[in-house]
Design an enzyme around this catalytic site. Structure first.
Site, PDB file in Angstrom:
ATOM      1  N   SER A 189       0.830  -1.203   0.000  1.00  0.00           N
ATOM      2  CA  SER A 189       0.000   0.000   0.000  1.00  0.00           C
ATOM      3  C   SER A 189       0.871   1.262   0.000  1.00  0.00           C
ATOM      4  CB  SER A 189      -0.959  -0.038   1.200  1.00  0.00           C
ATOM      5  OG  SER A 189      -1.977   0.918   1.081  1.00  0.00           O
ATOM      6  N   ASP A 343     -10.000  -3.193  -5.689  1.00  0.00           N
ATOM      7  CA  ASP A 343      -9.138  -2.277  -4.941  1.00  0.00           C
ATOM      8  C   ASP A 343      -9.038  -0.961  -5.698  1.00  0.00           C
ATOM      9  OD1 ASP A 343      -7.153  -1.007  -3.469  1.00  0.00           O
ATOM     10  OD2 ASP A 343      -5.572  -2.440  -3.953  1.00  0.00           O
ATOM     11  N   HIS A 373      -8.095  -4.919  -1.068  1.00  0.00           N
ATOM     12  CA  HIS A 373      -6.942  -4.233  -0.508  1.00  0.00           C
ATOM     13  C   HIS A 373      -6.747  -4.618   0.963  1.00  0.00           C
ATOM     14  CE1 HIS A 373      -4.002  -0.918  -0.541  1.00  0.00           C
ATOM     15  NE2 HIS A 373      -4.304  -0.806   0.734  1.00  0.00           N
TER      16      HIS A 373
END
Length: 398
Positions: A189, A343, A373
Site C-alpha cells: 500500500s 481495490d 486491498h
C-alpha cells in the site's frame, strides 16, 4: 406488544442493512469480510464523530485505536525478533534461528497504513515479516517512520530512505550476516509507494555502493494526479479501503488542510503547469483493455495553482513515483507487483507494470481476481494466497 415488535423489526432491519455489504460473486468468505468491514465502519464513524466534536483529529484517534493491534517483539521457535534503530529510525529485526554457514538474503520491508497508521509491530505486518524470514531463511528489517498528521511529506520518505541507507552500509550488512548481492526492498500500500520511491532514488545515489536486487510491491499507491481511474470508479465503496478513505490518506500525507482533499475528491487539484505529468498516469494508454472495460478517459480538470504552491509534495516523484519519467525507470531492478481486482489502487500498480515493461525492466505481475486491498497475512484464504505468491516469488528471484 405490537410497538415493541415493530421497534425490534426496525432495529433488526437497520442493523442488517449496516452489516450487509454487496460483494462480488467470486468473494471467498464473504461474511468474514462483511464483519471486518462493519467493524472498520463503526470505528471510522466514531472517529469522525470525535473529530466533528473537536475532541481529536480523525487520523490521530484512528491510529490510537489501531495501536491496540500492535504485537511485542517476541521471538518464537523459528525467528529471533528484536527492536533496533537505524539512523535514529525504529526498526524491527527478524533473524532466523536456524544455523547457517553462508550469508543470508536481506529483506527491507515498509509497512502500509496511508502514512497515517500502523507500525512494524502491527499484527499482520509482524506475521508477514516472521513468515518471510522463516520461509526464505532471510534477515527481515521492518522499518517504522513518522506518521501524519503530526508529520507530513517528505518526513516519511526521508525516514525510510535513511533507514534503508543505514541497512545497506557494509558494517550493518556484516553485523546481520546479509549477502549484499541478495537484497530486496518490499512494501504494501503506502509502503509500496515508499518502496518504489526509495528504489528509484537509490539507483542514482552515488554514495550507496550496494544496490538492491529486487523490489516487491503489494497493492501499491503510486500516483496523486488522477483519482478518476477505472479502479476508483468501480471500487469507490469497496470494503477495507474505499475512495473517500484513500483520498483522506492521500491529502493527510501532505497537509491537514481539508481543501486539498476537497480538490482531490473532484479531481481538480492539478495546476495547468503540471499538465505534462498526466502522461505518466494516463490510464487510457497504460491500462490493458480488460481493465478499461469500456470506461471513457476524462482528463482531470485543472485547478488553481495555489494548492500546488502551498503543498508541492503531491507533485513530487518521491511521493508519486509513477510520475518518474522513462529515464528514471530504466535500470530499475527486477520487480514484483501484486494487485487486487476489487481495490481502488489496482490501476496504479497495473500502470506501473506497463511502464516498467515498456522500458525493459523485468516484471512479474500477480493479479488477484477475488482480492481486496489490505488482506495479505490477515488469516483469510485470499490473504494466505497473496502471502504465498509474494514469498514464493522472492524465494525464486532473490
Amino acid at each position: 406488544m405490537g410497538r415493541k415488535v415493530l421497534l425490534f423489526l426496525i432495529v433488526g432491519v437497520l442493523g442488517a442493512r449496516y452489516l450487509y455489504i454487496p460483494l462480488p460473486a467470486n468473494t471467498e468468505q464473504p461474511w468474514v469480510i462483511m464483519c471486518v468491514e462493519t467493524h472498520l465502519k463503526i470505528m471510522s464513524n466514531l472517529m469522525l464523530f470525535a473529530e466533528l466534536l473537536g475532541i481529536s483529529h480523525y487520523m490521530t484517534s484512528t491510529n490510537f485505536a489501531a495501536s491496540f493491534l500492535d504485537t511485542p517483539p517476541t521471538s518464537d521457535e523459528n525467528v529471533s525478533v528484536v527492536e533496533a534503530t537505524f539512523h535514529n529510525i525504529p526498526v524491527r529485526v527478524y533473524v532466523p534461528k536456524q544455523k547457517t554457514n553462508t550469508l543470508r538474503r536481506g529483506i527491507f520491508y515498509i509497512h502500509g497504513g496511508g502514512y497515517c497508521l500502523g507500525s512494524a509491530g502491527f499484527y499482520n505486518f509482524d506475521h508477514l515479516s516472521r513468515r518471510t524470514a522463516h520461509r526464505l531463511d532471510a534477515v527481515v528489517i521492518s522499518t517504522n517512520y513518522r506518521l501524519a498528521p503530526k508529520y507530513h511529506f517528505p518526513a516519511q520518505f526521508e525516514d525510510v530512505y535513511n533507514s534503508l541507507r543505514w541497512f545497506l552500509s557494509e558494517a550493518v550488512l556484516q553485523e546481520y550476516g546479509v549477502d549484499p548481492t541478495r537484497i530486496g526492498v518490499c512494501g504494501d500500500s503506502s509502503g509500496g509507494n515508499s518502496a518504489t520511491a526509495v528504489v528509484q532514488q537509490l539507483q542514482h545515489d552515488q554514495d550507496v555502493k550496494v544496490k538492491v536486487k529486487v523490489q516487491a510491491l503489494i497493492y501499491p499507491a503510486l500516483q496523486t494526479v488522477d483519482f478518476d481511474l477505472p479502479s476508483y470508479r468501480e471500487n469507490a465503496h469497496s470494503p477495507i479501503l474505499n475512495r473517500w478513505l484513500t483520498l483522506r490518506f492521500m491529502s493527510e500525507y501532505f497537509t491537514t488542510d481539508r481543501s486539498l482533499e476537497k480538490a482531490m475528491t473532484t479531481n481538480q487539484h492539478i495546476p495547468e503547469h503540471a499538465a505534462h505529468l498526466l502522461q505518466f498516469a494516463n490510464w487510457s494508454s497504460l491500462l490493458p483493455e480488460r481493465f478499461q472495460k469500456g470506461h471513457v478517459y476524462k482528463k482531470p480538470t485543472f485547478g488553481s495553482s495555489t494548492l500546488a504552491k502551498k503543498y508541492p509534495g503531491f507533485l513530487d516523484v518521491r511521493a508519486a513515483p509513477l510520475l518518474a519519467d522513462d529515464t528514471q525507470l530504466r535500470g530499475l531492478p527486477q520487480t514484483y507487483v501484486l494487485t487486487c481486482q476489487h481495490d481502488v489502487l489496482r490501476d496504479d500498480g497495473v500502470m506501473y507494470v506497463t511502464r516498467l515493461r515498456n522500458v525493459g525492466v523485468p516484471v512479474t505481475h500477480d493479479h488477484i481476481e477475488d482480492g481486496f486491498h489490505g488482506l495479505i497475512s490477515t488469516g483469510l484464504k485470499v490473504g494466505a494466497r497473496m502471502e504465498n505468491q509474494y514469498i514464493n516469488w522472492l524465494s525464486e528471484n532473490l
